[in-house]
Motif scaffolding. Structure first.
Motif, mmCIF file in Angstrom:
data_model
loop_
_atom_site.group_PDB
_atom_site.id
_atom_site.type_symbol
_atom_site.label_atom_id
_atom_site.label_comp_id
_atom_site.label_asym_id
_atom_site.label_seq_id
_atom_site.Cartn_x
_atom_site.Cartn_y
_atom_site.Cartn_z
ATOM 1 N N ILE A 97 68.795 93.467 48.408
ATOM 2 C CA ILE A 97 69.777 93.134 49.447
ATOM 3 C C ILE A 97 70.702 92.026 48.988
ATOM 4 O O ILE A 97 70.405 91.294 48.050
ATOM 5 N N ASN A 98 71.800 91.916 49.674
ATOM 6 C CA ASN A 98 72.756 90.843 49.449
ATOM 7 C C ASN A 98 72.539 89.733 50.469
ATOM 8 O O ASN A 98 72.645 88.550 50.168
ATOM 9 N N ASN A 99 72.241 90.158 51.702
ATOM 10 C CA ASN A 99 71.940 89.198 52.745
ATOM 11 C C ASN A 99 71.137 89.884 53.840
ATOM 12 O O ASN A 99 71.043 91.121 53.871
ATOM 13 N N ARG A 152 73.299 96.515 52.175
ATOM 14 C CA ARG A 152 72.981 97.212 50.931
ATOM 15 C C ARG A 152 74.127 98.146 50.579
ATOM 16 O O ARG A 152 75.203 98.072 51.151
ATOM 17 N N GLY A 153 73.885 98.994 49.647
ATOM 18 C CA GLY A 153 74.888 100.000 49.273
ATOM 19 C C GLY A 153 75.964 99.405 48.387
ATOM 20 O O GLY A 153 75.939 98.223 48.032
ATOM 21 N N TYR A 154 76.936 100.221 48.060
ATOM 22 C CA TYR A 154 78.024 99.807 47.191
ATOM 23 C C TYR A 154 78.728 98.599 47.795
ATOM 24 O O TYR A 154 79.157 98.633 48.942
ATOM 25 N N ASN A 155 78.806 97.545 47.037
ATOM 26 C CA ASN A 155 79.434 96.309 47.492
ATOM 27 C C ASN A 155 78.751 95.737 48.735
ATOM 28 O O ASN A 155 79.333 94.918 49.439
ATOM 29 N N PHE A 156 77.537 96.179 49.000
ATOM 30 C CA PHE A 156 76.723 95.684 50.121
ATOM 31 C C PHE A 156 77.473 95.780 51.441
ATOM 32 O O PHE A 156 77.464 94.857 52.252
ATOM 33 N N ASN A 157 78.103 96.895 51.660
ATOM 34 C CA ASN A 157 78.842 97.094 52.897
ATOM 35 C C ASN A 157 78.146 98.026 53.871
ATOM 36 O O ASN A 157 78.701 98.346 54.901
ATOM 37 N N LYS A 158 76.944 98.482 53.532
ATOM 38 C CA LYS A 158 76.168 99.279 54.479
ATOM 39 C C LYS A 158 75.124 98.380 55.111
ATOM 40 O O LYS A 158 74.402 97.667 54.416
ATOM 41 N N PHE A 159 75.023 98.431 56.428
ATOM 42 C CA PHE A 159 74.049 97.603 57.126
ATOM 43 C C PHE A 159 72.961 98.473 57.723
ATOM 44 O O PHE A 159 73.243 99.416 58.447
ATOM 45 N N TYR A 160 71.720 98.141 57.405
ATOM 46 C CA TYR A 160 70.579 98.898 57.881
ATOM 47 C C TYR A 160 69.760 98.021 58.815
ATOM 48 O O TYR A 160 69.359 96.915 58.444
ATOM 49 N N GLU A 214 85.738 89.967 60.294
ATOM 50 C CA GLU A 214 86.966 89.221 60.060
ATOM 51 C C GLU A 214 87.586 89.575 58.712
ATOM 52 O O GLU A 214 86.880 89.736 57.698
ATOM 53 N N ALA A 215 88.898 89.667 58.683
ATOM 54 C CA ALA A 215 89.619 89.940 57.448
ATOM 55 C C ALA A 215 89.312 88.868 56.410
ATOM 56 O O ALA A 215 89.315 87.672 56.707
ATOM 57 N N GLY A 216 88.999 89.316 55.193
ATOM 58 C CA GLY A 216 88.728 88.389 54.100
ATOM 59 C C GLY A 216 87.326 87.836 54.060
ATOM 60 O O GLY A 216 86.996 87.064 53.161
ATOM 61 N N SER A 217 86.482 88.201 55.025
ATOM 62 C CA SER A 217 85.133 87.620 55.072
ATOM 63 C C SER A 217 84.182 88.316 54.115
ATOM 64 O O SER A 217 83.104 87.801 53.818
ATOM 65 N N GLY A 218 84.543 89.509 53.674
ATOM 66 C CA GLY A 218 83.690 90.214 52.740
ATOM 67 C C GLY A 218 82.368 90.622 53.370
ATOM 68 O O GLY A 218 82.186 90.563 54.590
ATOM 69 N N ASN A 219 81.436 90.991 52.527
ATOM 70 C CA ASN A 219 80.171 91.512 53.049
ATOM 71 C C ASN A 219 79.251 90.423 53.586
ATOM 72 O O ASN A 219 78.153 90.716 54.070
ATOM 73 N N LEU A 220 79.655 89.170 53.515
ATOM 74 C CA LEU A 220 78.881 88.096 54.138
ATOM 75 C C LEU A 220 79.425 87.736 55.512
ATOM 76 O O LEU A 220 78.923 86.826 56.160
#
Lengths: 112, 115
Positions: free
Chosen positions: A29-31, A93-101, B95-101
């Protein structure tokens, strides 16, 4: 299917007691984030912990993360009746950690 | 500042019909994600939109499709409805620019019932 699991599934405590909920996940995970949901409505973000952090505090909330065990815990101290809700953990998770489980949640009941 | 809004609040459809759900993100947010939450379960990720394109997709059939408009609002379309599509559909924006965090802010959801 759910990608994470919280335990216990349900927790009933008295006001003033502490509540601890656990979350386990399966992949890198990323976070990890914790959310609260009242009565099947929208979720409210509580706290985010990054994969390189081990502990984080926010008011009465304390979150820990153990990436070696792929698990996290949420501690609510001095609980109140208003804390009664379902609590979910979510992992990025996922590509660029943009999927949320999300896990299946812990239903917390705080008795006054 | 309005939060994430969704419409309609409730919807009843019959099997085989098509449905469109709508979401307006918070001001300053450009990424929208959709989730399906069955009763007693956690939300399941359907897909995410950014810059009017589907960027990520969960394990949902092609009957589920979406769109994002230039003003960042989004639609979720479900074709050929099945009884199992009955659920709470949640929209979340970031939010725009916040990325995956970035923190996801959720709307109140649309309760879809398929008869």
């Amino acid at each position: 299917s759910q990608q994470g699991e919280e335990d216990p599934q349900a927790l009933s405590i008295q006001e003033g007691e502490n509540a601890t909920m656990n979350c386990s996940y399966k992949t890198s995970i990323n976070n990890l984030q914790w959310y609260r949901q009242n009565s099947g409505r929208g979720l409210v973000h509580l706290i985010l912990i990054r994969s390189n952090e081990r502990e984080k505090h926010s008011g009465r909330l304390r979150v820990t993360l153990d990436t070696s065990k792929k698990s996290s815990s949420l501690l609510i101290t001095a609980s109140r009746a208003a804390d009664t809700a379902s609590y979910f953990c979510a992992t990025a998770r996922g590509y660029n950690f943009n999927k949320f489980y999300f896990g299946s949640g812990t239903k917390l009941n705080v008795k006054p | 500042d309005a939060g994430v809004t969704q419409s309609p609040t409730h919807l009843i459809k019959t099997r085989g019909q098509q449905v469109t759900l709508r979401c307006s993100p918070k001001s300053g947010h450009d990424t929208v994600s959709w989730y399906q939450q069955a009763l007693g379960q956690g939300p399941q990720f359907i897909f995410q939109y950014y810059e009017e394109e589907e960027r990520q997709r969960g394990n949902f059939p092609d009957r589920f499709s979406g769109h994002q408009f230039p003003n960042y609002s989004s639609e979720l379309n479900v074709n050929a409805l099945l009884l199992g599509d009955s659920a709470l559909y949640l929209c979340a924006s970031r939010e725009a620019g916040s990325g995956n965090l970035g923190t996801q802010y959720f709307g109140p959801g649309t309760r879809l019932t398929v008869l």
